[in-house]
Motif scaffolding. Structure first.
Motif, mmCIF file in Angstrom:
data_model
loop_
_atom_site.group_PDB
_atom_site.id
_atom_site.type_symbol
_atom_site.label_atom_id
_atom_site.label_comp_id
_atom_site.label_asym_id
_atom_site.label_seq_id
_atom_site.Cartn_x
_atom_site.Cartn_y
_atom_site.Cartn_z
ATOM 1 N N LYS A 167 -3.476 3.746 -2.459
ATOM 2 C CA LYS A 167 -3.735 2.576 -3.308
ATOM 3 C C LYS A 167 -3.143 1.344 -2.624
ATOM 4 O O LYS A 167 -2.163 1.451 -1.880
ATOM 5 C CB LYS A 167 -3.058 2.747 -4.671
ATOM 6 C CG LYS A 167 -3.812 3.662 -5.624
ATOM 7 C CD LYS A 167 -3.136 3.676 -6.988
ATOM 8 C CE LYS A 167 -3.895 4.592 -7.947
ATOM 9 N NZ LYS A 167 -3.239 4.659 -9.258
ATOM 10 N N TYR A 186 0.844 -1.200 0.000
ATOM 11 C CA TYR A 186 0.000 0.000 0.000
ATOM 12 C C TYR A 186 0.876 1.246 0.000
ATOM 13 O O TYR A 186 2.000 1.230 0.503
ATOM 14 C CB TYR A 186 -0.977 -0.008 1.180
ATOM 15 C CG TYR A 186 -0.353 0.027 2.554
ATOM 16 C CD1 TYR A 186 -0.344 1.200 3.315
ATOM 17 C CD2 TYR A 186 0.224 -1.116 3.113
ATOM 18 C CE1 TYR A 186 0.218 1.233 4.576
ATOM 19 C CE2 TYR A 186 0.787 -1.088 4.372
ATOM 20 C CZ TYR A 186 0.782 0.092 5.105
ATOM 21 O OH TYR A 186 1.350 0.118 6.349
ATOM 22 N N ASP A 199 -5.004 -2.691 -8.508
ATOM 23 C CA ASP A 199 -4.895 -1.653 -7.471
ATOM 24 C C ASP A 199 -6.280 -1.190 -7.020
ATOM 25 O O ASP A 199 -7.169 -0.959 -7.837
ATOM 26 C CB ASP A 199 -4.128 -0.427 -8.000
ATOM 27 C CG ASP A 199 -2.639 -0.712 -8.117
ATOM 28 O OD1 ASP A 199 -2.194 -1.781 -7.641
ATOM 29 O OD2 ASP A 199 -1.923 0.137 -8.682
ATOM 30 N N LYS A 200 -6.418 -1.058 -5.721
ATOM 31 C CA LYS A 200 -7.663 -0.577 -5.126
ATOM 32 C C LYS A 200 -7.381 0.798 -4.515
ATOM 33 O O LYS A 200 -6.412 0.963 -3.782
ATOM 34 C CB LYS A 200 -8.079 -1.565 -4.035
ATOM 35 C CG LYS A 200 -9.463 -1.396 -3.524
ATOM 36 C CD LYS A 200 -10.382 -2.384 -4.206
ATOM 37 C CE LYS A 200 -11.800 -2.141 -3.703
ATOM 38 N NZ LYS A 200 -12.778 -2.607 -4.668
ATOM 39 N N VAL A 201 -8.230 1.772 -4.836
ATOM 40 C CA VAL A 201 -8.049 3.120 -4.291
ATOM 41 C C VAL A 201 -8.963 3.297 -3.081
ATOM 42 O O VAL A 201 -10.106 2.863 -3.098
ATOM 43 C CB VAL A 201 -8.397 4.195 -5.358
ATOM 44 C CG1 VAL A 201 -8.279 5.602 -4.771
ATOM 45 C CG2 VAL A 201 -7.490 4.045 -6.564
#
Length: 207
Positions: A82, A42, A99-101
């Protein structure tokens, strides 16, 4: 190395400095070896109160075994992050999940960067200050409290003034001459008050 990335990665933001991430376990046959755990990468993309982009430092947390969730502590308030998740075996890491925001909410600000008291007269003092180094949100106001200190170091009545967030100086008038005052000063966001700085100053005895 493992063949597939963990799926269905979800982030739940707990508060301004903590988030919980969970994911679906990968099918064991795709691990191609002994499942050691999962790694969450992260990094902070930007602060939402300052548009500056710095060197991005990626942080990695390893969760051993077949855990499917983990906590990410020590996040910065009011920031965009992210993350992605990878599975680990004895040989190395598998591919990263997409990727996760996620965004952290506002927190309370750090203390104002300085408080300077100048231009003493018989009945006034001039205050200057600097905004907090870490606003951790949108500043809503400053709070100034002050009170006189007499010769036996007893504190007099406390006066409180709310100052708009875009100001950086204030002239305090109608003070007593030849009097020492103690000042307490902090900044606020919509979440609450940050830590305060204190200062003392004396009005002059006679012109």
């Amino acid at each position: 190395v493992p063949m597939v990335a963990p799926g269905n990665v979800q982030v739940h933001v707990v508060n301004s400095t903590l988030a919980k991430v969970h994911w679906d376990p990968v099918p064991l046959k795709t691990v191609r070896g002994h499942l050691q755990g999962y790694k969450v990468y992260y990094w902070k993309v930007q602060s939402l109160s300052r548009r500056s982009r710095r060197h991005v430092e990626k942080k990695i947390l390893t969760f051993r075994g077949n855990k499917t969730f983990g906590m990410l502590p020590g996040l910065e308030p009011y920031s965009s992050y992210k993350l992605n998740v990878r599975v680990v075996n004895g040989k190395g890491e598998g591919p990263a999940s997409p990727d996760k925001v996620f965004k952290t909410p506002e927190g309370v600000p750090s203390s104002p960067s300085f408080l300077k008291i100048t231009n003493p007269t018989l009945d006034s003092l001039t205050l200057e200050w600097g905004s907090p180094t870490h606003p951790n949100g949108v500043l809503t106001s400053y709070i100034l409290k002050f009170q006189p200190i007499n010769n036996t170091h007893e504190l007099g009545p406390l006066v409180e003034i709310r100052i708009p967030a875009n100001e950086s100086t204030l002239i305090l008038k109608n003070l007593n001459y030849s009097t020492r005052y103690k000042f307490y000063f902090n900044a606020q966001t919509s979440v609450g008050s940050g830590s305060q700085i204190t200062e003392e100053a004396v009005t002059i005895m006679d012109e």
